[in-house]
Enzyme design. Sequence first.
Site, short mmCIF file in Angstrom:
data_model
loop_
_atom_site.label_atom_id
_atom_site.label_comp_id
_atom_site.label_asym_id
_atom_site.label_seq_id
_atom_site.Cartn_x
_atom_site.Cartn_y
_atom_site.Cartn_z
N SER A 1 24.24 -17.51 -12.77
CA SER A 1 23.21 -18.06 -11.48
C SER A 1 24.61 -16.70 -10.22
CB SER A 1 23.93 -19.31 -11.05
OG SER A 1 24.05 -19.70 -9.13
N TYR B 1 30.67 -26.79 -10.64
CA TYR B 1 29.53 -25.63 -11.06
C TYR B 1 30.09 -24.27 -10.76
CZ TYR B 1 24.90 -23.59 -11.87
OH TYR B 1 24.14 -23.20 -12.28
#
Length: 337
Positions: A144, A157
């Site tokens: 990401s 995360y």
Amino acid sequence: MAGRKEDIRVAVVTGASAGVGRATARLLARRGIAVALLARGRVGLDAVAEEVRAAGSRALPIEVDMADYEQVVAAGRRVEAELGPVDLWINDAFSSVFAPFQDTRPEEFRRATEVTYLGYVHGTRVALSHMTPRDRGTIVQVGSALAYRGIPLQAAYCGAKHAIVGFTESLRCELLHDGSKVHVTMVQLPAVNTPQFDWLLSRLPRHAEPVPPIYEPEVAARAIVGAADRPGRREYWVGASTVLTILANRVAPSLLDRYLARTGYRSQQTGQPADHDRPNNLWHPLDGPGGHDYGARGDFSGRSHSRSPQAWLSRHRLATAAGLAGTAVGVLAWRRR
């Protein structure tokens, strides 16, 4: 090496029951690749297995908690026994918590880290145990933009995605040292319209949403499969927002700190109040027996992009460079007339 297309017959996709993993499994199946589908939720696994078979390929759904190394080992052995040698392993499974760090309980942070970070470590170790003796294979780590730029409300995360980058860089150096023909590459994604916003644990006052611009999971799937085809590149960035985020963080990280402090809370929440009584999938899958099949897409398709010109250019950068060079030559020739 970067331009050589890999021959893939058997692939493993973790987190395959929904979201990006599911879209990726579908795309692999349409190419005739046998797909082992690893996830915790039986309902989602059975549904994606049917989609893979409907596309004319073989499917092997396996219930696995990626945080449990022994389960991953057993899954790898079963894949090799029932589908054949693994050519491609895609790590995509994750879990997390939407909340300020101080509102995230230690056991929740640990669980998210074990699934998201150690799940990739476990998957990579098992993939290598089968690939290294054959001296071939590809591992794709789905990452990401948040692997390089942390944002508020997603500390667990972001921390796990940062850790995956460091782990993968260390591993890549070791493979190069050994002269290994096993490839490892990463694909850094933008905000994607997946069901995670309906099933992750959230303590936000309003319903969680991805930070725009948002892309459909099929955009991510095309990038992941493209990276698997040509894994000689160390990393792929998907979406203009990913490129801008990573580059801006390199140039002006303090400025981004202040910008995200002002906007990061608002941009990750809709105007609707959150339902804090709804179940979440941190500890148990919501698509388990008697559960719901969440599919690949979330609730934001009306605001999501189905294409990414930047991602296409990234995958075809040699053709793009040649085209630009040809255009430049043509312009120069025209100007000399």
